[in-house]
Motif scaffolding. Structure first.
Motif, mmCIF file in Angstrom:
data_model
loop_
_atom_site.group_PDB
_atom_site.id
_atom_site.type_symbol
_atom_site.label_atom_id
_atom_site.label_comp_id
_atom_site.label_asym_id
_atom_site.label_seq_id
_atom_site.Cartn_x
_atom_site.Cartn_y
_atom_site.Cartn_z
ATOM 1 N N GLN A 131 36.126 24.572 24.629
ATOM 2 C CA GLN A 131 36.257 25.504 23.507
ATOM 3 C C GLN A 131 34.897 25.919 22.968
ATOM 4 N N PHE A 132 33.975 24.959 22.872
ATOM 5 C CA PHE A 132 32.653 25.246 22.325
ATOM 6 C C PHE A 132 31.849 26.130 23.279
ATOM 7 N N ILE A 133 31.910 25.835 24.562
ATOM 8 C CA ILE A 133 31.193 26.653 25.543
ATOM 9 C C ILE A 133 31.752 28.076 25.562
ATOM 10 N N GLN A 134 33.053 28.222 25.409
ATOM 11 C CA GLN A 134 33.650 29.557 25.339
ATOM 12 C C GLN A 134 33.123 30.329 24.135
ATOM 13 N N LEU A 135 32.944 29.631 23.016
ATOM 14 C CA LEU A 135 32.341 30.259 21.832
ATOM 15 C C LEU A 135 30.903 30.671 22.115
ATOM 16 N N LEU A 136 30.150 29.780 22.737
ATOM 17 C CA LEU A 136 28.746 30.071 23.024
ATOM 18 C C LEU A 136 28.603 31.276 23.959
ATOM 19 N N LYS A 137 29.490 31.396 24.932
ATOM 20 C CA LYS A 137 29.432 32.523 25.880
ATOM 21 C C LYS A 137 29.510 33.860 25.150
ATOM 22 N N LYS A 138 30.277 33.906 24.086
ATOM 23 C CA LYS A 138 30.438 35.146 23.312
ATOM 24 C C LYS A 138 29.148 35.534 22.583
ATOM 25 N N LEU A 139 28.253 34.577 22.420
ATOM 26 C CA LEU A 139 26.997 34.836 21.701
ATOM 27 C C LEU A 139 25.847 35.182 22.632
ATOM 28 N N LEU A 140 26.120 35.227 23.933
ATOM 29 C CA LEU A 140 25.075 35.576 24.895
ATOM 30 C C LEU A 140 24.862 37.087 24.955
ATOM 31 N N GLU A 174 30.485 8.094 24.432
ATOM 32 C CA GLU A 174 30.016 9.378 24.958
ATOM 33 C C GLU A 174 30.927 9.837 26.094
ATOM 34 N N ILE A 175 31.177 11.129 26.149
ATOM 35 C CA ILE A 175 32.114 11.701 27.120
ATOM 36 C C ILE A 175 31.315 12.629 28.034
ATOM 37 N N TYR A 176 31.099 12.190 29.259
ATOM 38 C CA TYR A 176 30.181 12.890 30.145
ATOM 39 C C TYR A 176 30.861 13.984 30.959
ATOM 40 N N PHE A 177 30.043 14.897 31.448
ATOM 41 C CA PHE A 177 30.535 16.041 32.211
ATOM 42 C C PHE A 177 30.981 15.612 33.613
ATOM 43 N N VAL A 178 32.155 16.071 33.994
ATOM 44 C CA VAL A 178 32.624 15.939 35.372
ATOM 45 C C VAL A 178 32.789 17.359 35.901
ATOM 46 N N ILE A 179 31.918 17.742 36.801
ATOM 47 C CA ILE A 179 31.810 19.143 37.203
ATOM 48 C C ILE A 179 33.093 19.680 37.829
ATOM 49 N N ASP A 180 33.675 18.931 38.743
ATOM 50 C CA ASP A 180 34.893 19.400 39.409
ATOM 51 C C ASP A 180 36.012 19.697 38.419
ATOM 52 N N GLU A 181 36.047 18.944 37.323
ATOM 53 C CA GLU A 181 37.081 19.158 36.314
ATOM 54 C C GLU A 181 36.741 20.339 35.404
ATOM 55 N N LEU A 182 35.463 20.471 35.037
ATOM 56 C CA LEU A 182 35.039 21.557 34.149
ATOM 57 C C LEU A 182 35.126 22.919 34.838
ATOM 58 N N LYS A 183 35.003 22.916 36.161
ATOM 59 C CA LYS A 183 35.043 24.175 36.911
ATOM 60 C C LYS A 183 36.409 24.856 36.850
ATOM 61 N N ALA A 185 37.862 25.497 34.139
ATOM 62 C CA ALA A 185 37.701 26.431 33.010
ATOM 63 C C ALA A 185 36.589 27.440 33.274
ATOM 64 N N PHE A 186 35.573 27.026 34.037
ATOM 65 C CA PHE A 186 34.414 27.891 34.306
ATOM 66 C C PHE A 186 34.139 27.902 35.812
ATOM 67 N N PRO A 187 34.952 28.616 36.573
ATOM 68 C CA PRO A 187 34.860 28.558 38.045
ATOM 69 C C PRO A 187 33.531 29.042 38.614
ATOM 70 N N LYS A 188 32.800 29.872 37.874
ATOM 71 C CA LYS A 188 31.522 30.385 38.373
ATOM 72 C C LYS A 188 30.336 29.536 37.920
ATOM 73 N N MET A 189 30.610 28.450 37.248
ATOM 74 C CA MET A 189 29.544 27.566 36.784
ATOM 75 C C MET A 189 28.746 27.015 37.953
ATOM 76 N N GLU A 190 27.433 26.939 37.781
ATOM 77 C CA GLU A 190 26.549 26.351 38.794
ATOM 78 C C GLU A 190 26.092 24.979 38.311
ATOM 79 N N PHE A 191 25.863 24.067 39.257
ATOM 80 C CA PHE A 191 25.436 22.717 38.889
ATOM 81 C C PHE A 191 24.398 22.202 39.869
ATOM 82 N N THR A 192 23.334 21.644 39.330
ATOM 83 C CA THR A 192 22.299 20.991 40.140
ATOM 84 C C THR A 192 22.214 19.530 39.723
#
Length: 205
Positions: A131-140, A174-183, A185-192
């Motif tokens: 939800q927060f990242i979706q909000l941030l995207k609108k501010l780009l 702390e709740i850490y990022f799991v890329i396969d799960e976050l993708k 919601a954000f299928p075009k997300m890149e991860f290094t």
């Protein structure tokens, strides 16, 4: 989980604590300097961009960008960390606020070339992150990007492996990022992946 008073108490020794963990290649800050360096280089590919830093702490990364002429906005919930960062960046627009409750109103009135968050969003639940990242995207601005440097794993199995290895040092709050799960919601997300426990996520407008 540390509240704002906890971060106030930690503020003066924060950079040293992080540095020791990074140099020892230990959880959770293994790869910290490389992650900040990657984001720094990417941001400076654009001339004097406008940047919003979420949970900027003592301003380790944003101070370097500020010195390069970037316009800096930021939100953190520690008064002490804001005080330390403001001394380094007197003309930066820094606000106090708990980002788990959203952004303060002044920050919602601007758009940004880049939004960065280093080792801060792991305080949000997985749903709250989305939800927060979706909000941030609108501010780009057009062609803008979000850069997230944090404890992150490609799969849930990778996270669980690290958890077993570090045992009692693992921070259950702390709740850490799991890329396969976050993708999902954000299928075009890149991860290094930078270290065994951290990496850089890029989400573009």
């Amino acid at each position: 989980m540390l509240d704002n008073k906890g971060f106030d108490l930690w503020a003066d020794g924060y950079d040293k604590t992080v540095g020791i963990s990074d140099e020892e290649n230990s959880y959770p800050f293994a790869g910290y300097k490389e992650i900040l360096g990657m984001i720094y280089k990417k941001v400076l590919e654009r001339e004097k961009p406008t940047i919003l830093d979420i949970g900027f702490g003592t301003g380790t990364l944003t101070t370097k960008l500020y010195e390069k002429g970037c316009e800096i906005y930021g939100q953190d919930f520690s008064e002490r960390m804001i005080e330390l960062a403001q001394k380094k960046m007197p003309n930066a627009h820094l606000y106090q606020g708990d980002f788990s409750k959203g952004l303060v109103k002044p920050l919602l009135q601007h758009t940004y070339d880049f939004i960065i968050a280093t080792y801060s969003l792991h305080h949000l639940s997985d749903d709250a992150k989305i939800q927060f990242i979706q909000l941030l995207k609108k501010l780009l601005k057009e062609n803008g990007s979000i850069f997230i440097g944090d404890v992150a794993f490609q799969t849930r199995a990778d996270l669980e492996k690290c958890q077993r290895e570090v045992m009692d040092e693992w921070d259950e709050d702390e709740i850490y990022f799991v890329i396969d799960e976050l993708k999902k919601a954000f299928p075009k997300m890149e991860f290094t992946q930078v270290s065994y426990c951290a990496g850089v996520l890029v989400i573009k407008r």
